[in-house]
Scaffold this motif. Structure first.
Motif: not given
Length: 172
Positions: A95, A100, A108, A139-140, A142, A144, A147, A151
């Protein structure tokens, strides 16, 4: 279920600051990192969320969902129209900060009329990603928690802010 029961213990918390407290001389933490003029001028009832913390052995989705349920109830009781705050991005082998920020910027961003902007002194520019690269990364890449916010419908402000004290980059 593998964790010990935590009856009567605080497992996690968020700091909540409703916008009406600004009239009493308090200020939003995020204001030290981001230009919040678009939010402050929106006329919306604001709530700043900050400094979330969950005891290490209880960091799991159900605990976070309980915290968010409590925040939702608090916001509904006070007729909050917009919640915001800083979330931290950390560098790791899988990451990178650039990846990111690039994904967040590409897919976004908050609408311009509500978009906070990272202050210049510690601003970190997002990498410019093509649509294909953003889709491939998904999204992986980012954190958690970030994320989870996405969502739940979150948008992100423009740019990141390097927090040297915590060795991370914050997004609003």
């Amino acid at each position: 279920h593998a964790r010990p029961r935590a009856l009567g213990r605080v497992l996690g918390n968020y700091r909540l600051l409703p916008g009406e407290r600004l009239a009493r001389g308090e200020d939003f933490y995020s204001r030290g990192e981001f230009d919040l003029a678009p939010l402050l001028g929106s006329g919306l009832r604001l709530l700043e969320l900050g400094r979330s913390c969950v005891m290490r052995q209880y960091r799991a989705l159900p605990v976070l969902q309980m915290l968010w349920r409590g925040i939702a109830e608090y916001g509904a009781e006070r007729r909050i129209e917009l919640m915001f705050g800083c979330a931290s991005l950390r560098e790791s082998p899988e990451r990178s900060i650039a990846a990111q920020l690039g994904l967040l910027h590409h897919a976004h961003l908050a609408p311009p009329q509500l978009r906070p902007v990272a202050l210049a002194q510690h601003r970190v520019e997002p990498a410019r990603l093509s649509a294909d690269d953003a889709d491939r990364r998904g999204l992986r890449v980012l954190e958690p928690l970030v994320r989870g916010y996405l969502r739940a419908g979150a948008w992100i402000g423009d740019g990141g802010w390097r927090d040297e004290a915590f060795d991370c980059v914050d997004v609003c």
